[in-house]
Design a protein around this motif. Structure first.
Motif, PDB file in Angstrom:
ATOM      1  N   MET A  52       1.142   6.256  17.211  1.00  0.00           N
ATOM      2  CA  MET A  52       2.277   6.238  16.675  1.00  0.00           C
ATOM      3  C   MET A  52       0.599   6.510  14.788  1.00  0.00           C
ATOM      4  N   SER A  53      -0.405   6.123  15.247  1.00  0.00           N
ATOM      5  CA  SER A  53      -1.200   6.126  14.047  1.00  0.00           C
ATOM      6  C   SER A  53      -1.682   7.364  13.467  1.00  0.00           C
ATOM      7  N   LEU A  54      -2.165   8.470  15.435  1.00  0.00           N
ATOM      8  CA  LEU A  54      -2.632   9.334  14.961  1.00  0.00           C
ATOM      9  C   LEU A  54      -1.492  10.673  14.817  1.00  0.00           C
ATOM     10  N   LEU A  55      -0.333  10.982  14.735  1.00  0.00           N
ATOM     11  CA  LEU A  55       0.830  11.282  14.149  1.00  0.00           C
ATOM     12  C   LEU A  55       1.144  11.371  12.782  1.00  0.00           C
ATOM     13  N   THR A  56       1.079   9.959  12.186  1.00  0.00           N
ATOM     14  CA  THR A  56       0.425   9.956  10.272  1.00  0.00           C
ATOM     15  C   THR A  56      -0.514  10.547  10.103  1.00  0.00           C
ATOM     16  N   VAL A  57      -1.327  10.702  10.870  1.00  0.00           N
ATOM     17  CA  VAL A  57      -2.945  11.129  10.638  1.00  0.00           C
ATOM     18  C   VAL A  57      -2.213  12.909  10.278  1.00  0.00           C
ATOM     19  N   LEU A  58      -1.718  13.268  11.612  1.00  0.00           N
ATOM     20  CA  LEU A  58      -1.449  14.730  11.547  1.00  0.00           C
ATOM     21  C   LEU A  58       0.196  15.760  10.680  1.00  0.00           C
ATOM     22  N   LEU A  59       0.822  14.321  10.549  1.00  0.00           N
ATOM     23  CA  LEU A  59       1.535  15.139   9.429  1.00  0.00           C
ATOM     24  C   LEU A  59       1.461  15.238   8.081  1.00  0.00           C
ATOM     25  N   PHE A  60      -0.048  14.801   7.723  1.00  0.00           N
ATOM     26  CA  PHE A  60      -0.408  14.574   6.540  1.00  0.00           C
ATOM     27  C   PHE A  60      -1.305  15.268   6.293  1.00  0.00           C
ATOM     28  N   LEU A  61      -2.010  16.556   7.760  1.00  0.00           N
ATOM     29  CA  LEU A  61      -3.249  17.513   7.424  1.00  0.00           C
ATOM     30  C   LEU A  61      -2.453  18.281   7.656  1.00  0.00           C
TER      31      LEU A  61
ATOM     32  N   PRO B 174       0.910  -1.308   0.132  1.00  0.00           N
ATOM     33  CA  PRO B 174       0.184   0.057   0.217  1.00  0.00           C
ATOM     34  C   PRO B 174       1.007   1.183   0.059  1.00  0.00           C
ATOM     35  N   GLY B 175       0.837   2.565  -1.003  1.00  0.00           N
ATOM     36  CA  GLY B 175       1.037   3.144  -0.672  1.00  0.00           C
ATOM     37  C   GLY B 175       0.884   4.521   0.488  1.00  0.00           C
ATOM     38  N   ARG B 176       1.382   5.769   0.099  1.00  0.00           N
ATOM     39  CA  ARG B 176       0.773   6.432   1.725  1.00  0.00           C
ATOM     40  C   ARG B 176      -0.123   6.733   2.020  1.00  0.00           C
ATOM     41  N   PHE B 177      -0.822   7.147   0.729  1.00  0.00           N
ATOM     42  CA  PHE B 177      -2.058   7.664   1.107  1.00  0.00           C
ATOM     43  C   PHE B 177      -3.159   6.375   1.709  1.00  0.00           C
ATOM     44  N   LYS B 178      -2.929   5.521   1.212  1.00  0.00           N
ATOM     45  CA  LYS B 178      -3.320   4.274   1.618  1.00  0.00           C
ATOM     46  C   LYS B 178      -2.868   4.287   3.355  1.00  0.00           C
ATOM     47  N   LEU B 179      -2.221   3.687   3.387  1.00  0.00           N
ATOM     48  CA  LEU B 179      -1.019   3.710   5.141  1.00  0.00           C
ATOM     49  C   LEU B 179      -2.042   5.066   5.629  1.00  0.00           C
ATOM     50  N   THR B 180      -2.264   6.437   5.080  1.00  0.00           N
ATOM     51  CA  THR B 180      -2.996   7.149   6.326  1.00  0.00           C
ATOM     52  C   THR B 180      -3.716   6.655   6.288  1.00  0.00           C
TER      53      THR B 180
END
Length: 400
Positions: free
Chosen positions: A133-142, A22-28
């Protein structure tokens, strides 16, 4: 000047391509699902802990009865996400709960299951470090200013999170080996007990049958020898009796040999031997064999006696009008299904015969599954992993 050699890479057609990562968008997107499921995961974690504390009361058992399956459902969703991220399955290896188990028994099975405690440890991780860890990934994307950090950080963060999920939600190599050793120890011990019981049965059959008859033959011949000069006619009768007794002893010996390894099994293989069993039944039995070869002799013997026990139970208890036996081979497993259209309600724990079948198959890592609702039909599935030795196929054969 020589031209550089061209390297040609060939893809083998039988080797499956590796799963697409899965790519970065799917991982997010997976990270967002983690965040959304964190709150209910925390809720059910609290309910399970509270239910376990007050389990001495019925209310605690009720809480566990509802909260544990819900917690397993959320764990299952995270297993699925981890398997898609890592490109490998993350199996849910819970202990099975027998059909019809009451509330207390079901909760006790869950409590004794090591995977339940792994789920609890995972829940604690999922609502703490995993959530971060998951919240950090979402916040980095937003956040626009952290786009570069998201681009380079989303993949390693989520893959590490998935590996932690897999480590908690499935058994490790060491645990699997320990479980395998335990299973092998139990099945081998059961096999030894079964072999000892078989030896005692053979000894008893020989002692009560052939041995007693041969002793009688010796006595009759001794009497005939002593009476030959004085009463030849009586001596001749004794010799004739000895001859008849010797023939009966030979029949007893043949019966014992057939109980060890039936000659029809050696001559015709498992398919032909099962057809011979079907012909001896009082009701019509259809035998369908799709075997491309013969299993090893010990496996054939185990399956033969298992089918014989199943058919005997059908004749005694099922009240069926028809029965059938299907033999097939798929993915390295010999699969035998014995069914009937009788009254159903068969319970493998209610008699020693079916438990003996289980022990016999367990010696070869085989299993037996029983499906027998009230009113029928009854289906008994026997599965034994093995390799086939020769390319021979026995056609289908209905028997009347």
């Amino acid at each position: 000047m020589d031209e550089p050699e061209e390297t040609l890479v060939l893809e083998h057609p039988d080797v499956p391509a590796p799963p697409k990562q899965p790519g970065r968008f799917k991982l997010t997107g997976f990270a967002a699902l983690h965040v959304l499921m964190a709150v209910p995961t925390l809720l059910f974690f609290i309910l399970i802990v509270v239910g376990g504390v007050v389990a001495v009361a019925w209310v605690g058992l009720g809480i566990l009865f509802l909260a544990l399956p819900a917690g397993r459902w959320f764990a299952g969703r995270h297993r699925l996400i981890a398997s898609r991220i890592l490109g490998a399955p993350v199996p849910a290896e819970y202990r099975p709960v027998p059909k019809g188990t009451h509330l207390v028994g079901r909760v006790l099975i869950w409590a004794r299951d090591p995977m339940t405690w792994r789920d609890l440890a995972w829940m604690l991780f999922a609502v703490t470090l995993g959530f971060v860890m998951s919240l950090l990934t979402v916040l980095l994307f937003l956040a626009i200013a952290t786009g570069a950090l998201w681009w380079y950080g989303a993949e390693p963060i989520m893959r590490y999170r998935a590996r932690l999920d897999r480590g908690l939600l499935s058994y490790g190599t060491t645990e699997r080996l320990e479980q395998r050793v335990q299973v092998l120890t139990e099945t081998r011990a059961s096999s030894i007990d079964h072999s000892a019981a078989e030896l005692r049965r053979i000894e008893r059959d020989l002692h009560d049958g052939a041995q007693a008859r041969l002793v009688s033959v010796g006595m009759n011949l001794g009497l005939a020898e002593s009476m030959y000069a004085e009463d030849p006619e009586q001596a001749a009768r004794l010799v004739a009796e000895a001859r008849a007794t010797a023939s009966a002893a030979l029949g007893d010996l043949r019966s014992v040999v057939r109980g060890i390894h039936p000659p029809v099994l050696a001559d015709r293989g498992i398919s032909g031997a099962v057809q011979a069993l079907a012909l001896d039944m009082a009701l019509p039995v259809t035998v369908t064999s799709e075997l491309p070869g013969r299993p090893p002799a010990p496996v054939e013997s185990a399956v033969y006696f298992a089918v014989a026990e199943c058919l005997a139970n059908i004749g005694k208890h099922a009240g069926a009008a028809n029965a059938w036996v299907t033999l097939r081979y798929a993915d390295g497993v010999l699969v035998t299904v014995v069914g009937d259209d009788g009254r159903g309600g068969a319970n493998p724990d209610s008699g020693t015969g079916m438990r003996g079948v289980m022990r016999r198959l367990a010696a070869f890592d085989g299993t037996m599954t029983v499906s027998s609702p009230d009113g029928g039909p009854t289906l008994i599935t026997l599965e034994v992993p093995c390799a086939l030795s020769s390319q021979r196929t026995t056609p289908s054969s209905p028997t009347d």
